[in-house]
Design a protein around this motif. Structure first.
Motif, mmCIF file in Angstrom:
data_model
loop_
_atom_site.group_PDB
_atom_site.id
_atom_site.type_symbol
_atom_site.label_atom_id
_atom_site.label_comp_id
_atom_site.label_asym_id
_atom_site.label_seq_id
_atom_site.Cartn_x
_atom_site.Cartn_y
_atom_site.Cartn_z
ATOM 1 N N GLY A 1 -26.436 -62.769 22.545
ATOM 2 C CA GLY A 1 -26.021 -64.216 22.297
ATOM 3 C C GLY A 1 -24.562 -64.249 21.676
ATOM 4 N N ILE A 2 -24.133 -63.202 21.083
ATOM 5 C CA ILE A 2 -22.877 -63.387 20.249
ATOM 6 C C ILE A 2 -21.999 -62.437 20.987
ATOM 7 C CG2 ILE A 2 -21.360 -62.720 18.304
ATOM 8 C CD1 ILE A 2 -24.108 -63.453 16.841
ATOM 9 N N ALA A 3 -22.186 -61.201 21.492
ATOM 10 C CA ALA A 3 -21.248 -60.194 21.804
ATOM 11 C C ALA A 3 -21.499 -59.970 23.359
ATOM 12 C CB ALA A 3 -21.534 -58.797 21.039
ATOM 13 N N TYR A 4 -20.559 -59.513 24.033
ATOM 14 C CA TYR A 4 -20.763 -58.999 25.305
ATOM 15 C C TYR A 4 -19.877 -57.718 25.879
ATOM 16 C CZ TYR A 4 -16.465 -61.597 26.430
ATOM 17 O OH TYR A 4 -15.347 -62.087 26.439
ATOM 18 N N ARG A 5 -20.104 -57.178 26.762
ATOM 19 C CA ARG A 5 -19.267 -55.905 27.482
ATOM 20 C C ARG A 5 -18.969 -56.137 28.809
ATOM 21 N NH1 ARG A 5 -22.167 -51.907 25.265
ATOM 22 N NH2 ARG A 5 -20.752 -51.135 23.787
ATOM 23 N N ALA A 6 -17.703 -56.038 29.150
ATOM 24 C CA ALA A 6 -17.608 -55.882 30.667
ATOM 25 C C ALA A 6 -18.442 -54.770 31.279
ATOM 26 C CB ALA A 6 -15.979 -55.689 30.874
ATOM 27 N N PRO A 7 -18.855 -55.144 32.398
ATOM 28 C CA PRO A 7 -19.545 -53.652 33.070
ATOM 29 C C PRO A 7 -18.701 -52.571 33.354
ATOM 30 C CG PRO A 7 -19.872 -56.013 34.377
ATOM 31 C CD PRO A 7 -18.768 -56.180 33.275
ATOM 32 N N GLY A 8 -19.172 -51.699 32.821
ATOM 33 C CA GLY A 8 -18.594 -50.454 33.013
ATOM 34 C C GLY A 8 -17.673 -50.195 31.967
ATOM 35 N N GLY A 9 -17.382 -50.825 30.933
ATOM 36 C CA GLY A 9 -16.409 -50.803 29.803
ATOM 37 C C GLY A 9 -17.211 -50.311 28.647
ATOM 38 N N THR A 10 -16.252 -50.104 27.471
ATOM 39 C CA THR A 10 -16.950 -49.719 26.357
ATOM 40 C C THR A 10 -16.732 -50.506 25.156
ATOM 41 O OG1 THR A 10 -14.658 -48.598 25.708
ATOM 42 C CG2 THR A 10 -16.641 -47.293 26.907
ATOM 43 N N GLU A 11 -15.669 -51.458 25.073
ATOM 44 C CA GLU A 11 -15.347 -52.238 24.063
ATOM 45 C C GLU A 11 -16.125 -53.707 24.124
ATOM 46 O OE1 GLU A 11 -11.315 -53.034 23.389
ATOM 47 O OE2 GLU A 11 -10.833 -51.098 22.754
ATOM 48 N N ILE A 12 -16.727 -54.054 22.889
ATOM 49 C CA ILE A 12 -17.407 -55.235 22.757
ATOM 50 C C ILE A 12 -16.398 -56.390 22.677
ATOM 51 C CG2 ILE A 12 -18.615 -56.592 21.253
ATOM 52 C CD1 ILE A 12 -20.582 -54.044 21.207
ATOM 53 N N SER A 13 -16.627 -57.528 23.119
ATOM 54 C CA SER A 13 -15.882 -58.789 22.954
ATOM 55 C C SER A 13 -16.772 -59.962 22.568
ATOM 56 C CB SER A 13 -15.249 -59.097 24.251
ATOM 57 O OG SER A 13 -14.488 -58.155 24.937
ATOM 58 N N ILE A 14 -16.333 -60.730 21.868
ATOM 59 C CA ILE A 14 -16.938 -61.845 21.246
ATOM 60 C C ILE A 14 -16.714 -63.155 21.923
ATOM 61 C CG2 ILE A 14 -17.575 -63.118 18.954
ATOM 62 C CD1 ILE A 14 -18.081 -60.202 19.194
ATOM 63 N N GLY A 15 -17.461 -64.060 22.071
ATOM 64 C CA GLY A 15 -17.032 -65.546 22.827
ATOM 65 C C GLY A 15 -15.900 -66.451 22.128
ATOM 66 N N ASP A 16 -16.409 -66.669 20.824
ATOM 67 C CA ASP A 16 -15.392 -67.542 20.336
ATOM 68 C C ASP A 16 -15.357 -67.381 18.914
ATOM 69 O OD1 ASP A 16 -17.598 -68.899 18.778
ATOM 70 O OD2 ASP A 16 -18.349 -69.595 20.817
ATOM 71 N N ALA A 17 -14.598 -68.256 18.140
ATOM 72 C CA ALA A 17 -14.158 -67.777 16.603
ATOM 73 C C ALA A 17 -15.387 -67.952 15.831
ATOM 74 C CB ALA A 17 -12.777 -68.915 16.465
ATOM 75 N N GLY A 18 -16.210 -68.800 16.006
ATOM 76 C CA GLY A 18 -17.364 -68.993 15.114
ATOM 77 C C GLY A 18 -18.309 -67.732 15.584
#
Length: 222
Positions: free
Chosen positions: A114-131
């Motif tokens: 619910g906080i982090a996500y990863r593009a399919p086939g990728g390795t790096e984790i991204s976060i949705g918003d500043a909060g």
């Protein structure tokens, strides 16, 4: 360099570590060769081809979860990621192979739902918003601190050893001893209730581990 890279790049970067992918004599796609050993890319057991005689893995029939690290991903130029062993609310646990120790390990990745996500086939984790980013970072720091804490108990036969912990792919990883076996839940489901002797044996081991951690001011609350 961290992430999933091709064999040519691997050989250029780590001339002392040989990793290749061998064409299987079966209908599968590939297996991994590490320092002369032909290994299943899922469970890292030695094999001559696919399907793997140990875990049944076949690249031709495998459907990879797009949100987890792809098999073959490299971390810190010394760890190869294999199959997923478990997923929870705060992370993913993978089977891994340590290229330097040449042994199978377990790798936990901080990856909160619910906080982090990863593009399919990728390795790096991204976060949705500043909060969410602030919440994620606090959790990552706690994850890292807990890894440091558990590492102080290395060598205790009742506590899994921690080999390493580090940041990569915008998150935190914990590299641990891999212990072959089944969970107590699975054992009871298969064999039924524990006998009095078995229950006392398990409780004795747990109590011994808790006694050590509590003496160091550490509480286990899972």
């Amino acid at each position: 360099s961290i992430g999933r890279i091709g064999i040519r790049e691997c050989l250029k970067m780590c001339s002392n570590i040989k990793i290749t992918r061998k064409k299987s004599p079966y209908e599968g796609d590939a297996m991994i060769e590490i320092n002369g050993k032909r290994l299943c890319e899922s469970c890292f057991c030695e094999t001559d081809g696919e399907p793997c005689p140990n875990c049944g893995f076949s690249a031709a029939e495998h459907s990879e979860d797009p949100l987890v690290l792809p098999m073959g991903t490299r971390l810190n130029d010394k760890i190869v990621i294999g199959k997923v062993m478990g997923k929870g609310g705060f992370g993913v646990t993978y089977l891994g192979y340590d290229l330097r120790m040449e042994k199978i390990i377990a790798v936990k990745e901080y990856y909160p739902n619910g906080i982090a996500y990863r593009a399919p086939g990728g390795t790096e984790i991204s976060i949705g918003d500043a909060g969410a980013a602030e919440t994620f970072e606090k959790g990552a720091e706690k994850f890292y601190s807990e890894a440091e804490m558990v590492a102080q108990f290395n060598g205790n036969p009742n506590i899994v050893s921690v080999y390493d912990y580090f940041r990569a792919n915008n998150t935190v990883y914990l590299v641990m001893e891999f212990i072959q076996g089944v969970t107590l839940k699975k054992y009871v489901k298969k064999h039924g209730r524990l006998s009095d002797g078995q229950a006392l044996f398990v409780m004795d081991k747990i109590a011994a581990a808790l006694s050590i951690t509590h003496s160091a001011g550490v509480l286990h609350r899972d």
